[in-house]
Design a protein around this motif. Structure first.
Motif, PDB file in Angstrom:
ATOM      1  N   VAL A  37      41.050  16.532   0.493  1.00  0.00           N
ATOM      2  CA  VAL A  37      41.568  15.528  -0.431  1.00  0.00           C
ATOM      3  C   VAL A  37      43.010  15.206  -0.075  1.00  0.00           C
ATOM      4  CG1 VAL A  37      42.093  15.023  -2.847  1.00  0.00           C
ATOM      5  CG2 VAL A  37      40.097  16.412  -2.273  1.00  0.00           C
ATOM      6  N   GLY A  38      43.337  13.933  -0.120  1.00  0.00           N
ATOM      7  CA  GLY A  38      44.711  13.465   0.042  1.00  0.00           C
ATOM      8  C   GLY A  38      44.924  12.290  -0.884  1.00  0.00           C
ATOM      9  N   VAL A  39      46.129  11.785  -0.923  1.00  0.00           N
ATOM     10  CA  VAL A  39      46.405  10.629  -1.770  1.00  0.00           C
ATOM     11  C   VAL A  39      45.521   9.457  -1.368  1.00  0.00           C
ATOM     12  CG1 VAL A  39      48.178   8.928  -2.386  1.00  0.00           C
ATOM     13  CG2 VAL A  39      48.746  11.345  -2.309  1.00  0.00           C
ATOM     14  N   SER A  40      45.292   9.318  -0.064  1.00  0.00           N
ATOM     15  CA  SER A  40      44.416   8.259   0.428  1.00  0.00           C
ATOM     16  C   SER A  40      43.613   8.791   1.603  1.00  0.00           C
ATOM     17  CB  SER A  40      45.234   7.040   0.868  1.00  0.00           C
ATOM     18  OG  SER A  40      46.009   7.372   2.006  1.00  0.00           O
TER      19      SER A  40
ATOM     20  N   LYS B 126      37.048   5.072   9.012  1.00  0.00           N
ATOM     21  CA  LYS B 126      36.124   4.490   8.037  1.00  0.00           C
ATOM     22  C   LYS B 126      35.114   5.500   7.507  1.00  0.00           C
ATOM     23  CE  LYS B 126      36.298  -0.209   9.852  1.00  0.00           C
ATOM     24  NZ  LYS B 126      37.586  -0.190  10.363  1.00  0.00           N
ATOM     25  N   THR B 127      34.991   6.650   8.159  1.00  0.00           N
ATOM     26  CA  THR B 127      34.004   7.624   7.715  1.00  0.00           C
ATOM     27  C   THR B 127      34.532   8.427   6.532  1.00  0.00           C
ATOM     28  OG1 THR B 127      32.529   9.397   8.413  1.00  0.00           O
ATOM     29  CG2 THR B 127      34.732   9.453   9.312  1.00  0.00           C
ATOM     30  N   ASN B 128      33.636   8.811   5.650  1.00  0.00           N
ATOM     31  CA  ASN B 128      34.020   9.587   4.477  1.00  0.00           C
ATOM     32  C   ASN B 128      33.552  11.030   4.552  1.00  0.00           C
ATOM     33  OD1 ASN B 128      35.394   7.531   3.104  1.00  0.00           O
ATOM     34  ND2 ASN B 128      33.457   6.640   2.481  1.00  0.00           N
ATOM     35  N   GLU B 129      33.051  11.427   5.713  1.00  0.00           N
ATOM     36  CA  GLU B 129      32.679  12.828   5.891  1.00  0.00           C
ATOM     37  C   GLU B 129      32.671  13.174   7.368  1.00  0.00           C
ATOM     38  OE1 GLU B 129      27.914  13.320   5.902  1.00  0.00           O
ATOM     39  OE2 GLU B 129      28.771  12.812   3.958  1.00  0.00           O
ATOM     40  N   MET B 130      32.756  14.453   7.624  1.00  0.00           N
ATOM     41  CA  MET B 130      32.649  14.955   8.990  1.00  0.00           C
ATOM     42  C   MET B 130      32.010  16.333   8.930  1.00  0.00           C
ATOM     43  SD  MET B 130      36.733  15.759   9.741  1.00  0.00           S
ATOM     44  CE  MET B 130      36.556  16.433  11.366  1.00  0.00           C
ATOM     45  N   ARG B 131      31.582  16.833  10.056  1.00  0.00           N
ATOM     46  CA  ARG B 131      31.015  18.175  10.140  1.00  0.00           C
ATOM     47  C   ARG B 131      32.003  19.056  10.880  1.00  0.00           C
ATOM     48  NH1 ARG B 131      26.378  19.562   7.870  1.00  0.00           N
ATOM     49  NH2 ARG B 131      25.164  17.788   7.231  1.00  0.00           N
TER      50      ARG B 131
ATOM     51  N   HIS C 212      33.522  16.468   3.027  1.00  0.00           N
ATOM     52  CA  HIS C 212      33.784  15.149   2.464  1.00  0.00           C
ATOM     53  C   HIS C 212      35.281  14.862   2.547  1.00  0.00           C
ATOM     54  CE1 HIS C 212      29.724  15.111   0.783  1.00  0.00           C
ATOM     55  NE2 HIS C 212      29.952  16.375   0.473  1.00  0.00           N
ATOM     56  N   LEU C 213      35.639  13.627   2.828  1.00  0.00           N
ATOM     57  CA  LEU C 213      37.030  13.190   2.924  1.00  0.00           C
ATOM     58  C   LEU C 213      37.289  12.213   1.781  1.00  0.00           C
ATOM     59  CD1 LEU C 213      36.952  12.487   6.767  1.00  0.00           C
ATOM     60  CD2 LEU C 213      37.572  14.635   5.622  1.00  0.00           C
ATOM     61  N   VAL C 214      38.180  12.604   0.854  1.00  0.00           N
ATOM     62  CA  VAL C 214      38.350  11.824  -0.375  1.00  0.00           C
ATOM     63  C   VAL C 214      39.814  11.507  -0.631  1.00  0.00           C
ATOM     64  CG1 VAL C 214      38.026  11.849  -2.891  1.00  0.00           C
ATOM     65  CG2 VAL C 214      36.304  12.886  -1.394  1.00  0.00           C
ATOM     66  N   GLY C 215      40.088  10.225  -0.834  1.00  0.00           N
ATOM     67  CA  GLY C 215      41.407   9.798  -1.268  1.00  0.00           C
ATOM     68  C   GLY C 215      41.464   9.769  -2.783  1.00  0.00           C
TER      69      GLY C 215
ATOM     70  N   ALA D 213      31.982  24.566  -1.998  1.00  0.00           N
ATOM     71  CA  ALA D 213      32.356  25.937  -1.668  1.00  0.00           C
ATOM     72  C   ALA D 213      33.855  26.023  -1.404  1.00  0.00           C
ATOM     73  CB  ALA D 213      31.578  26.411  -0.439  1.00  0.00           C
ATOM     74  N   PHE D 214      34.406  24.985  -0.766  1.00  0.00           N
ATOM     75  CA  PHE D 214      35.819  24.995  -0.404  1.00  0.00           C
ATOM     76  C   PHE D 214      36.409  23.609  -0.569  1.00  0.00           C
ATOM     77  CE2 PHE D 214      33.722  28.115   2.403  1.00  0.00           C
ATOM     78  CZ  PHE D 214      34.321  29.276   1.917  1.00  0.00           C
ATOM     79  N   ALA D 215      37.717  23.580  -0.823  1.00  0.00           N
ATOM     80  CA  ALA D 215      38.438  22.314  -0.861  1.00  0.00           C
ATOM     81  C   ALA D 215      39.828  22.533  -0.280  1.00  0.00           C
ATOM     82  CB  ALA D 215      38.547  21.784  -2.285  1.00  0.00           C
ATOM     83  N   TYR D 216      40.319  21.485   0.351  1.00  0.00           N
ATOM     84  CA  TYR D 216      41.686  21.476   0.864  1.00  0.00           C
ATOM     85  C   TYR D 216      42.388  20.258   0.279  1.00  0.00           C
ATOM     86  CZ  TYR D 216      45.773  21.555   3.777  1.00  0.00           C
ATOM     87  OH  TYR D 216      47.082  21.618   4.191  1.00  0.00           O
ATOM     88  N   CYS D 217      43.575  20.465  -0.311  1.00  0.00           N
ATOM     89  CA  CYS D 217      44.362  19.368  -0.870  1.00  0.00           C
ATOM     90  C   CYS D 217      45.657  19.228  -0.090  1.00  0.00           C
ATOM     91  CB  CYS D 217      44.698  19.619  -2.337  1.00  0.00           C
ATOM     92  SG  CYS D 217      43.290  19.658  -3.432  1.00  0.00           S
ATOM     93  N   ASP D 218      45.866  18.058   0.462  1.00  0.00           N
ATOM     94  CA  ASP D 218      47.105  17.734   1.145  1.00  0.00           C
ATOM     95  C   ASP D 218      48.053  17.117   0.127  1.00  0.00           C
ATOM     96  OD1 ASP D 218      48.915  17.173   3.307  1.00  0.00           O
ATOM     97  OD2 ASP D 218      48.181  15.107   3.310  1.00  0.00           O
TER      98      ASP D 218
END
Length: 174
Positions: free
Chosen positions: A53-56, A80-85, A92-95, A111-116
């Motif tokens: 997760v990031g601001v955008s 443009k992708t909203n996910e990666m492996r 998932h990549l979420v703004g 299971a896990f999340a990372y916040c920038d």
């Protein structure tokens, strides 16, 4: 890539439900927190999806994806992708620039999340993200630049490190 003793210590000790690296720009917090997130993604004993997760979406592409790809040697995904492996795990990549972003993650099981730059995220979004970390053993990893004594992250989380399942590390520049 070499890591400082402080980075190594934070990586080794970051086993709380919420793990936050805070400090100055270019102090090494993103390097250590991203490395720890990747280490978590490799753990087969905690199955499930993850989220960055990031601001955008653009800030994730600029700040986090290059760091991840340096560590693991992957090609950077399209902006443009909203996910990666990563290590076979869906990430998932979420703004989250405002409270409306809550709807983007409702219903997720993580299971896990990372916040920038955690202090730049809206509080309702972060609270929803914590509720989505519902897999047994789920963990959150985050980096931030300190904002001020009245910011919600400081008052509701950082100041309560001894009361909730949270670990934090402060990074400075020499």
């Amino acid at each position: 890539m070499t890591q400082s003793p402080k980075q190594l210590k934070s990586i080794a000790e970051s086993n709380a439900r919420i793990n936050i690296w805070q400090g100055a720009v270019r102090s090494g917090k993103t390097h250590a927190s991203t490395y720890r997130f990747l280490k978590a993604l490799r753990s087969p004993e905690i199955p499930g999806s993850a989220m960055i997760v990031g601001v955008s979406r653009e800030s994730i592409q600029r700040n986090i994806i290059p760091e991840i790809c340096r560590f693991i040697g992957c090609p950077e995904p399209s902006s443009k992708t909203n996910e990666m492996r990563i290590f076979g795990r869906k990430v998932h990549l979420v703004g989250a620039s405002d409270e409306r972003a809550v709807s983007k993650i409702q219903g997720s099981t993580l299971a896990f999340a990372y916040c920038d730059e955690l202090t730049q995220l809206p509080e309702p979004f972060f609270l929803m993200l914590l509720s989505r970390l519902s897999v047994t053993g789920a963990k959150l990893f985050a980096s931030l630049n300190p904002q001020g004594p009245n910011h919600w992250v400081k008052k509701k989380f950082l100041d309560r490190e001894g009361d909730i399942d949270l670990r934090t590390w402060k990074f400075t520049l020499d």
